[in-house]
Design a protein around this motif. Sequence first.
Motif, PDB file in Angstrom:
ATOM      1  N   LEU A 157       0.831  -1.214   0.000  1.00 20.35           N
ATOM      2  CA  LEU A 157       0.000   0.000   0.000  1.00 20.35           C
ATOM      3  C   LEU A 157       0.858   1.254   0.000  1.00 20.35           C
ATOM      4  CD1 LEU A 157      -2.825  -0.974   2.528  1.00 20.35           C
ATOM      5  CD2 LEU A 157      -2.947  -0.984   0.031  1.00 20.35           C
ATOM      6  N   LEU A 158       1.958   1.216   0.734  1.00 18.72           N
ATOM      7  CA  LEU A 158       2.878   2.348   0.815  1.00 18.72           C
ATOM      8  C   LEU A 158       3.554   2.588  -0.535  1.00 18.72           C
ATOM      9  CD1 LEU A 158       3.942   4.293   3.058  1.00 18.72           C
ATOM     10  CD2 LEU A 158       5.860   2.720   3.342  1.00 18.72           C
ATOM     11  N   GLU A 159       4.096   1.523  -1.129  1.00 15.88           N
ATOM     12  CA  GLU A 159       4.823   1.659  -2.400  1.00 15.88           C
ATOM     13  C   GLU A 159       3.918   1.988  -3.573  1.00 15.88           C
ATOM     14  OE1 GLU A 159       8.027  -1.145  -3.212  1.00 15.88           O
ATOM     15  OE2 GLU A 159       8.079  -1.652  -1.077  1.00 15.88           O
ATOM     16  N   SER A 160       2.632   1.635  -3.469  1.00 12.65           N
ATOM     17  CA  SER A 160       1.709   1.943  -4.565  1.00 12.65           C
ATOM     18  C   SER A 160       1.137   3.352  -4.427  1.00 12.65           C
ATOM     19  CB  SER A 160       0.566   0.929  -4.601  1.00 12.65           C
ATOM     20  OG  SER A 160      -0.217   1.034  -3.429  1.00 12.65           O
ATOM     21  N   GLY A 161       1.357   3.972  -3.265  1.00 13.34           N
ATOM     22  CA  GLY A 161       0.880   5.334  -3.067  1.00 13.34           C
ATOM     23  C   GLY A 161      -0.469   5.434  -2.360  1.00 13.34           C
ATOM     24  N   ILE A 162      -1.073   4.306  -2.004  1.00 14.92           N
ATOM     25  CA  ILE A 162      -2.370   4.338  -1.322  1.00 14.92           C
ATOM     26  C   ILE A 162      -2.204   4.677   0.161  1.00 14.92           C
ATOM     27  CG2 ILE A 162      -4.309   2.879  -0.583  1.00 14.92           C
ATOM     28  CD1 ILE A 162      -4.214   1.593  -3.358  1.00 14.92           C
ATOM     29  N   LEU A 163      -1.109   4.193   0.741  1.00 13.20           N
ATOM     30  CA  LEU A 163      -0.807   4.512   2.140  1.00 13.20           C
ATOM     31  C   LEU A 163       0.252   5.614   2.143  1.00 13.20           C
ATOM     32  CD1 LEU A 163      -1.247   3.708   5.162  1.00 13.20           C
ATOM     33  CD2 LEU A 163       0.593   2.046   4.871  1.00 13.20           C
ATOM     34  N   LYS A 164      -0.100   6.776   2.711  1.00 10.14           N
ATOM     35  CA  LYS A 164       0.839   7.913   2.741  1.00 10.14           C
ATOM     36  C   LYS A 164       1.966   7.676   3.725  1.00 10.14           C
ATOM     37  CE  LYS A 164      -1.793  12.018   1.472  1.00 10.14           C
ATOM     38  NZ  LYS A 164      -2.461  13.194   1.995  1.00 10.14           N
ATOM     39  N   ASP A 165       1.610   7.160   4.892  1.00 12.50           N
ATOM     40  CA  ASP A 165       2.568   7.030   5.980  1.00 12.50           C
ATOM     41  C   ASP A 165       2.223   5.805   6.818  1.00 12.50           C
ATOM     42  OD1 ASP A 165       3.736   7.336   8.608  1.00 12.50           O
ATOM     43  OD2 ASP A 165       4.140   9.427   8.094  1.00 12.50           O
ATOM     44  N   LYS A 166       3.183   4.904   6.955  1.00 19.83           N
ATOM     45  CA  LYS A 166       2.940   3.660   7.696  1.00 19.83           C
ATOM     46  C   LYS A 166       2.691   3.933   9.183  1.00 19.83           C
ATOM     47  CE  LYS A 166       4.733  -1.021   8.028  1.00 19.83           C
ATOM     48  NZ  LYS A 166       5.823  -1.917   7.751  1.00 19.83           N
ATOM     49  N   GLN A 167       3.361   4.941   9.722  1.00 14.23           N
ATOM     50  CA  GLN A 167       3.220   5.260  11.149  1.00 14.23           C
ATOM     51  C   GLN A 167       1.820   5.793  11.476  1.00 14.23           C
ATOM     52  OE1 GLN A 167       6.292   3.595  11.097  1.00 14.23           O
ATOM     53  NE2 GLN A 167       5.954   4.204  13.198  1.00 14.23           N
ATOM     54  N   THR A 168       1.360   6.747  10.665  1.00 12.10           N
ATOM     55  CA  THR A 168       0.064   7.369  10.952  1.00 12.10           C
ATOM     56  C   THR A 168      -1.096   6.560  10.378  1.00 12.10           C
ATOM     57  OG1 THR A 168       0.063   8.699   8.927  1.00 12.10           O
ATOM     58  CG2 THR A 168       1.083   9.690  10.889  1.00 12.10           C
ATOM     59  N   GLY A 169      -0.804   5.734   9.353  1.00  5.44           N
ATOM     60  CA  GLY A 169      -1.862   4.952   8.718  1.00  5.44           C
ATOM     61  C   GLY A 169      -2.737   5.775   7.782  1.00  5.44           C
ATOM     62  N   GLU A 170      -2.256   6.969   7.424  1.00  8.44           N
ATOM     63  CA  GLU A 170      -3.055   7.846   6.561  1.00  8.44           C
ATOM     64  C   GLU A 170      -3.118   7.304   5.129  1.00  8.44           C
ATOM     65  OE1 GLU A 170      -3.232  12.464   4.992  1.00  8.44           O
ATOM     66  OE2 GLU A 170      -1.661  11.891   6.425  1.00  8.44           O
ATOM     67  N   LEU A 171      -4.332   7.183   4.625  1.00 11.45           N
ATOM     68  CA  LEU A 171      -4.550   6.699   3.254  1.00 11.45           C
ATOM     69  C   LEU A 171      -4.724   7.878   2.314  1.00 11.45           C
ATOM     70  CD1 LEU A 171      -7.201   3.915   4.022  1.00 11.45           C
ATOM     71  CD2 LEU A 171      -4.813   3.537   3.399  1.00 11.45           C
ATOM     72  N   SER A 172      -4.415   7.660   1.040  1.00 15.11           N
ATOM     73  CA  SER A 172      -4.698   8.714   0.065  1.00 15.11           C
ATOM     74  C   SER A 172      -5.309   8.096  -1.178  1.00 15.11           C
ATOM     75  CB  SER A 172      -3.428   9.496  -0.277  1.00 15.11           C
ATOM     76  OG  SER A 172      -2.598   8.752  -1.119  1.00 15.11           O
ATOM     77  N   ARG A 173      -6.125   8.887  -1.832  1.00 12.69           N
ATOM     78  CA  ARG A 173      -6.783   8.433  -3.057  1.00 12.69           C
ATOM     79  C   ARG A 173      -5.785   8.429  -4.203  1.00 12.69           C
ATOM     80  NH1 ARG A 173     -12.037   7.583  -3.547  1.00 12.69           N
ATOM     81  NH2 ARG A 173     -13.172   8.401  -1.785  1.00 12.69           N
ATOM     82  N   ILE A 174      -5.830   7.368  -4.992  1.00 16.63           N
ATOM     83  CA  ILE A 174      -4.958   7.328  -6.164  1.00 16.63           C
ATOM     84  C   ILE A 174      -5.660   8.046  -7.310  1.00 16.63           C
ATOM     85  CG2 ILE A 174      -3.748   5.192  -5.578  1.00 16.63           C
ATOM     86  CD1 ILE A 174      -5.858   3.946  -7.709  1.00 16.63           C
ATOM     87  N   LEU A 175      -4.873   8.550  -8.222  1.00 17.95           N
ATOM     88  CA  LEU A 175      -5.441   9.150  -9.427  1.00 17.95           C
ATOM     89  C   LEU A 175      -5.086   8.218 -10.575  1.00 17.95           C
ATOM     90  CD1 LEU A 175      -4.524  12.888  -8.864  1.00 17.95           C
ATOM     91  CD2 LEU A 175      -6.817  11.900  -8.875  1.00 17.95           C
TER      92      LEU A 175
END
Length: 198
Positions: A157-175
């Motif tokens: 998830l991190l390397e694909s860009g869906i997970l912004k930060d492993k520590q915070t667990g913040e997700l982001s929308r992919i374009l």
Amino acid sequence: MSTELEYSATLTGASFMFYEFKQVISLRLSGFSEQDIRKKVLSENLFQYQINASLKRSLPSVLRRARILDEMLCQMVLEQSLEAGKLINLYAIMKTDRLFFEFMNEVVREKLESNHYLLEKKDLNLYFVSKAEQDTGVAGWTEQTVTKLKNVIQRILLESGILKDKQTGELSRILMDDQLKQHLIHIGDVAYVRAMGE
């Protein structure tokens, strides 16, 4: 749909591996057979691994991912943006790994659809508990295997860009590139587009 696939823990030996994926796709488009790709990767250590065992463990997964792509998706991996290539790799992981696809579909997609951009430790724990209840194979995995799978899922998830930060667990929308999105829909894989939050 990945539901014909058995649940498997092979992801523990094969993370995102985008560099390796691109190498194999490039060889495939150059006309190499899967057998020739296997030989070339092993004899020339194309993945540049220190340990041969790592190479032998990860190569089958990369070959499996490359095998499910059509010609157009292979071309896109090499010719489109880095982001598009990474999303195609993510799609290939989902297509070849039921456990990961269902995680994307049941956890990530639902969070993105409800605008809840936080992946917590409990989400991963609950997911594995529910899979263990549904499947005796998953129920038989050791705690070490489950922990490793949780880490690999987060890394993908991190390397694909869906997970912004492993520590915070913040997700982001992919374009997703529109050409890629339309092609996946056209070949009947709208479920995978949705699982990525599109």
